[in-house]
Design a protein around this motif. Structure first.
Motif, PDB file in Angstrom:
ATOM      1  N   ASP A 317      23.436  20.150  25.534  1.00 34.05           N
ATOM      2  CA  ASP A 317      24.493  19.212  25.914  1.00 34.05           C
ATOM      3  C   ASP A 317      23.992  18.258  27.004  1.00 34.05           C
ATOM      4  OD1 ASP A 317      26.209  20.292  24.162  1.00 34.05           O
ATOM      5  OD2 ASP A 317      27.558  21.221  25.617  1.00 34.05           O
ATOM      6  N   PHE A 318      23.261  18.819  27.929  1.00 36.73           N
ATOM      7  CA  PHE A 318      22.732  18.037  29.045  1.00 36.73           C
ATOM      8  C   PHE A 318      21.793  16.939  28.540  1.00 36.73           C
ATOM      9  CE2 PHE A 318      18.936  17.803  31.877  1.00 36.73           C
ATOM     10  CZ  PHE A 318      19.505  17.090  32.919  1.00 36.73           C
ATOM     11  N   GLU A 324      22.948   9.753  26.096  1.00 35.44           N
ATOM     12  CA  GLU A 324      24.198   9.179  25.604  1.00 35.44           C
ATOM     13  C   GLU A 324      24.310   9.249  24.089  1.00 35.44           C
ATOM     14  OE1 GLU A 324      24.352   5.412  27.498  1.00 35.44           O
ATOM     15  OE2 GLU A 324      25.189   6.251  29.334  1.00 35.44           O
ATOM     16  N   GLN A 325      23.815  10.398  23.552  1.00 32.29           N
ATOM     17  CA  GLN A 325      23.938  10.600  22.111  1.00 32.29           C
ATOM     18  C   GLN A 325      25.400  10.878  21.769  1.00 32.29           C
ATOM     19  OE1 GLN A 325      21.450  13.934  21.593  1.00 32.29           O
ATOM     20  NE2 GLN A 325      19.602  12.752  21.138  1.00 32.29           N
ATOM     21  N   ASP A 326      25.710  10.662  20.536  1.00 32.99           N
ATOM     22  CA  ASP A 326      27.074  10.921  20.099  1.00 32.99           C
ATOM     23  C   ASP A 326      27.324  12.425  20.019  1.00 32.99           C
ATOM     24  OD1 ASP A 326      29.516  10.944  19.037  1.00 32.99           O
ATOM     25  OD2 ASP A 326      28.863  10.452  17.004  1.00 32.99           O
ATOM     26  N   SER A 329      30.434  14.472  16.721  1.00 35.91           N
ATOM     27  CA  SER A 329      30.179  15.211  15.500  1.00 35.91           C
ATOM     28  C   SER A 329      29.674  16.611  15.816  1.00 35.91           C
ATOM     29  CB  SER A 329      29.157  14.422  14.689  1.00 35.91           C
ATOM     30  OG  SER A 329      28.735  15.198  13.632  1.00 35.91           O
ATOM     31  N   LYS A 330      28.763  16.689  16.793  1.00 41.71           N
ATOM     32  CA  LYS A 330      28.183  17.977  17.163  1.00 41.71           C
ATOM     33  C   LYS A 330      29.274  18.944  17.645  1.00 41.71           C
ATOM     34  CE  LYS A 330      24.692  19.710  20.358  1.00 41.71           C
ATOM     35  NZ  LYS A 330      25.309  19.823  21.681  1.00 41.71           N
ATOM     36  N   LYS A 331      30.135  18.437  18.526  1.00 44.32           N
ATOM     37  CA  LYS A 331      31.185  19.291  19.092  1.00 44.32           C
ATOM     38  C   LYS A 331      32.195  19.725  18.027  1.00 44.32           C
ATOM     39  CE  LYS A 331      30.184  19.666  23.411  1.00 44.32           C
ATOM     40  NZ  LYS A 331      30.058  20.955  24.083  1.00 44.32           N
ATOM     41  N   ALA A 332      32.560  18.772  17.184  1.00 46.40           N
ATOM     42  CA  ALA A 332      33.537  19.096  16.136  1.00 46.40           C
ATOM     43  C   ALA A 332      32.962  20.138  15.184  1.00 46.40           C
ATOM     44  CB  ALA A 332      33.919  17.837  15.378  1.00 46.40           C
ATOM     45  N   ASP A 333      31.685  19.985  14.878  1.00 43.46           N
ATOM     46  CA  ASP A 333      31.027  20.945  13.997  1.00 43.46           C
ATOM     47  C   ASP A 333      31.008  22.327  14.623  1.00 43.46           C
ATOM     48  OD1 ASP A 333      29.400  22.001  11.956  1.00 43.46           O
ATOM     49  OD2 ASP A 333      27.615  21.663  13.189  1.00 43.46           O
ATOM     50  N   GLU A 334      30.629  22.372  15.903  1.00 37.52           N
ATOM     51  CA  GLU A 334      30.573  23.665  16.597  1.00 37.52           C
ATOM     52  C   GLU A 334      31.944  24.333  16.657  1.00 37.52           C
ATOM     53  OE1 GLU A 334      28.891  23.701  20.521  1.00 37.52           O
ATOM     54  OE2 GLU A 334      27.067  22.761  19.772  1.00 37.52           O
ATOM     55  N   ASP A 482      32.355  14.444  27.667  1.00 34.27           N
ATOM     56  CA  ASP A 482      33.149  13.258  27.911  1.00 34.27           C
ATOM     57  C   ASP A 482      33.141  12.444  26.622  1.00 34.27           C
ATOM     58  OD1 ASP A 482      30.498  12.770  27.996  1.00 34.27           O
ATOM     59  OD2 ASP A 482      30.482  11.691  29.906  1.00 34.27           O
ATOM     60  N   VAL A 483      33.460  13.124  25.527  1.00 31.20           N
ATOM     61  CA  VAL A 483      33.346  12.448  24.234  1.00 31.20           C
ATOM     62  C   VAL A 483      34.652  11.729  23.893  1.00 31.20           C
ATOM     63  CG1 VAL A 483      31.674  14.072  23.328  1.00 31.20           C
ATOM     64  CG2 VAL A 483      34.087  14.470  22.926  1.00 31.20           C
ATOM     65  N   ASN A 484      34.516  10.831  22.970  1.00 35.31           N
ATOM     66  CA  ASN A 484      35.637  10.041  22.486  1.00 35.31           C
ATOM     67  C   ASN A 484      36.578  10.913  21.654  1.00 35.31           C
ATOM     68  OD1 ASN A 484      37.162   8.527  20.620  1.00 35.31           O
ATOM     69  ND2 ASN A 484      35.864   6.747  21.056  1.00 35.31           N
ATOM     70  N   GLN A 485      37.802  11.030  22.147  1.00 41.98           N
ATOM     71  CA  GLN A 485      38.734  11.979  21.523  1.00 41.98           C
ATOM     72  C   GLN A 485      39.082  11.589  20.091  1.00 41.98           C
ATOM     73  OE1 GLN A 485      42.195  12.708  23.894  1.00 41.98           O
ATOM     74  NE2 GLN A 485      43.247  13.755  22.221  1.00 41.98           N
ATOM     75  N   LYS A 486      39.283  10.285  19.884  1.00 41.89           N
ATOM     76  CA  LYS A 486      39.701   9.823  18.558  1.00 41.89           C
ATOM     77  C   LYS A 486      38.620  10.139  17.519  1.00 41.89           C
ATOM     78  CE  LYS A 486      42.185   5.916  16.623  1.00 41.89           C
ATOM     79  NZ  LYS A 486      41.335   5.364  15.608  1.00 41.89           N
ATOM     80  N   LYS A 487      37.393   9.860  17.933  1.00 41.94           N
ATOM     81  CA  LYS A 487      36.283  10.083  17.014  1.00 41.94           C
ATOM     82  C   LYS A 487      36.092  11.584  16.754  1.00 41.94           C
ATOM     83  CE  LYS A 487      31.846   8.141  16.321  1.00 41.94           C
ATOM     84  NZ  LYS A 487      30.595   7.900  17.039  1.00 41.94           N
ATOM     85  N   PHE A 488      36.275  12.345  17.835  1.00 40.62           N
ATOM     86  CA  PHE A 488      36.162  13.809  17.703  1.00 40.62           C
ATOM     87  C   PHE A 488      37.150  14.320  16.657  1.00 40.62           C
ATOM     88  CE2 PHE A 488      37.819  18.004  18.930  1.00 40.62           C
ATOM     89  CZ  PHE A 488      36.651  18.758  18.914  1.00 40.62           C
TER      90      PHE A 488
END
Ligand code: ZN
Ligand code: ZN
Length: 666
Positions: A317-318, A324-326, A329-334, A482-488
């Motif tokens: 994550d760090f 500043e990678q997106d 997608s990673k978080k939603a997948d996890e 601090d990801v974009n909620q809508k995209k998540f």
């Protein structure tokens, strides 16, 4: 009520995960749920009793014939309520101690992770503020340094594994004390369980009540012990497959199983020393397995280990955040893979067994499983269709095993046909997925939610009655973003659909047996409870008791069988006996067996020897054509197996045809 109990259990298992639990403690939740259960069950009980009373008041049909049963029916309704409430209480208590076990660690884990999260974010800020770009190896180095420094500042709580063997021994002592003092003397010699439960359990003659036991009786005791040991092993195995900590309810459950089984074999008149040796044997191997479960749990839930397990996630994550990678997608997948999917799988397996059992009492199998009586008839009909001596022999000798196999076979046939099992799994999966999708939609509309952490928490909270989430995994995913909620949310919806397809494919890939093995609530066990009754067999002919409910005062059989089928023989000629129990207790003849200490006792006084049995004297009733036919056909073979001489079969029995035998079942 099953679904209700499951939801209540889920609620307890989720307690305090997604909200502040200070407002009400987990004990409050348990009390509240039990009160609700009591109210619901009382309602059901009153409804049944109301129906019974109005049936008698209307006076239709042959009310006078069933008049004497009115109180029995009412008592059955009452005992049913008590049975259900007990089973719900047990289920909730077990859930409570599982949850308490986890909560011990959660506080420490939270402090560790809060600290670490702050450090990672600080480090990220530092790195970004540096003018020159940092290479990945520089980032790795900085992260590693920060990690080591932070870990060294954390207070280290060492969790010492507890001595489970002593706790098991303690529970056993309590169990023995509650049964009176006679056993405790021999028990005092037992210092620990170290040497107990190794190798095979051997029934020593010296353990048994009487030195002059015959080989047959010893064999029955061996079979009973093996059966009890197997059931307990299964229980221990199921527990070690779950990831929970050992809990004292485990051993008390095992002792309950043993006591219950021993009670159904009261006719063997086993002495206390024997019972103790069996309990010691089982507690011996169980305590070793339970120690393993406990050690494993301590190791996996050690807050330090948990933090180390998260290191990889923090690290990636760090790096991701720095570049500043997106992360959406990673978080939603996890979140989908690690939280939603296991929760859904659990939902399907928890409900599958019950739904299967429900399906067995409707449709084509309803004729078999509708009641205990219809079940008995189908078993007997099956035996007749097959008509093999060995099967009848097993049926009489190992009645319980036979019935279990029979039920399992029916379930397997039912659900292997037409992909029924898979359809049912898909139905449950759809229910779960739809609730999930709805929760996501609702959370999306909620204006108060402004970050992913809140969003994920809200979803879990909305589903907490149905799905159990692992708090560790939910926490791991909610952190550092601090990801974009809508995209998540968009990504999440897409992954949820994918997961649905994947799970459906996995249903296709697995076979029936492996699915059944995974179920905590097995359909065959539920069906067995339904049709089994108390499981006692007539002391003379071995016909099973037909009285309803667990709490009946007397065991009862409507049509007894020729006693020779239950091994009864004439003393002098050794010939198997053909007459049945109801006429024997009317006659002036006598019997002797182990239970009478080999003294002759008049049949009329059978109730002094078997006070739990009600066998109404009746000279006119004969055995059913069914059993006459079976005994006539297999006379020689029963005699061989029972070490007796074949019976003098009345000539009329020999003329009975298979069709007549079949018709007598109706
Ligand atoms: Zn009988
Ligand atoms: Zn009974």
């Amino acid at each position: 009520m099953h679904t209700w109990a499951l939801e209540a259990e889920t609620k307890i298992l989720n307690h305090g995960k997604f909200e502040n639990s200070e407002k009400c403690t987990i004990e409050d939740v348990r009390c509240d749920l039990l009160q609700k259960a009591d109210v619901e069950l009382s309602k059901g009980q009153d409804e049944i009793i109301g129906k019974i009373k109005s049936y008698y008041e209307q006076g239709e049909g042959h009310v006078e014939l069933v008049e004497s049963f009115q109180q029995d029916f009412i008592n059955s309704a009452k005992s049913l309520k008590t049975e259900l409430l007990n089973s719900i209480t047990n289920k909730l208590d077990a859930a409570l101690s599982r949850r308490n076990g986890m909560m011990k660690f959660e506080g420490i884990k939270k402090t560790y992770m809060d600290t670490m999260e702050k450090k990672v974010l600080d480090l990220l800020k530092d790195c970004r503020e540096k003018k020159s770009d940092m290479t990945d190896s520089m980032l790795d180095e900085a992260f590693e340094k920060m990690w080591q420094e932070t870990v060294s500042t954390l207070s280290y709580t060492v969790l010492q594994p507890q001595d489970i063997m002593t706790r098991v021994l303690h529970s056993l002592r309590n169990n023995l004390q509650s049964k009176g003092n006679s056993m405790t003397e021999s028990f005092d010699k037992v210092k620990d369980l170290q040497n107990q439960g190794h190798r095979k359990f051997v029934v020593h003659r010296s353990n048994l009540i009487s030195k002059n036991w015959n080989a047959q009786k010893t064999k029955r005791v061996e079979e009973m012990s093996d059966n009890i040991i197997n059931i307990c092993w299964e229980f221990v195995k199921t527990k070690s497959e779950s990831k929970d900590d050992y809990d004292d309810t485990y051993i008390s459950e095992i002792l309950k199983i043993i006591d219950k089984k021993l009670k159904t074999h009261e006719d063997l008149k086993l002495n206390e020393d024997f019972k103790l040796s069996l309990k010691l044997y089982i507690c011996g191997f169980a305590s070793r397995e339970f120690q393993k479960i406990h050690n494993q749990f301590i190791q996996e839930n050690n807050p330090r280990t948990a933090l180390e397990n998260f290191k990889h996630t923090y690290h990636s994550d760090f790096i991701g955040l720095y570049h500043e990678q997106d992360q959406c997608s990673k978080k939603a997948d996890e979140f989908t893979r690690k939280c939603l999917k296991p929760a859904l799988e659990r939902y399907v397996t928890e409900n599958l067994g019950m739904e299967m059992a429900d399906k067995m009492v409707i449709g084509e199998n309803s004729a078999i499983f509708r009641s205990r009586t219809t079940f008995q008839i189908s078993v007997l009909k099956n035996l007749l269709d097959e008509f093999k001596f060995e099967t009848y022999f097993c049926f009489i000798k190992s009645y319980e095993t036979f019935v279990k196999d029979f039920i399992f076979d029916k379930i397997k046939k039912q659900f292997s046909a037409e992909n029924r099992m898979i359809k049912l799994e898909e139905k449950l999966l759809n229910e779960g997925t739809n609730e999930m999708k709805q929760a996501i939609e609702e959370a999306e509309q909620d204006p108060k939610i402004n970050d992913i952490k809140g969003f994920i928490k809200t979803i879990c909270k909305k589903l907490e009655n149905k799905l159990v989430f692992s708090k560790d995994d939910v926490d791991k995913i909610s952190r550092l973003n601090d990801v974009n909620q809508k995209k998540f949310i968009e990504c999440l919806k897409c992954y949820v659909n994918n997961m649905d397809t994947c799970l459906k494919e996995s249903f296709q890939a697995r076979d029936f047996q492996s699915k059944i093995d995974c179920l905590e609530t097995k359909p065959q066990d539920l069906m067995f409870k339904r049709v089994w009754g108390c499981g006692k067999q007539c002391p003379f002919c071995k016909a099973p008791c037909e009285a309803g409910g667990e709490a009946h005062t007397k065991h009862f059989v409507s049509i007894h069988r020729p006693k020779g089928l239950g091994r009864y023989r004439f003393v002098n000629s050794k010939k198997l006996v053909t007459n049945i129990c109801t006429s024997s207790v009317y006659s002036n003849t006598s019997f002797k067996c182990h239970d009478t200490n080999d003294h002759w006792r008049p049949y009329k006084e059978y109730s002094k020897i078997y006070p739990d049995w009600q066998i109404d004297p009746d000279p006119s009733t004969e055995a059913s054509a069914y059993w006459k036919y079976v005994m006539a056909q297999f006379n020689q073979r029963f005699a061989e197996k029972y070490n007796a001489k074949s019976a003098d079969i009345p000539s009329s029995w020999k003329d009975i045809t298979k069709i007549q035998a079949d018709e007598s079942l109706k």
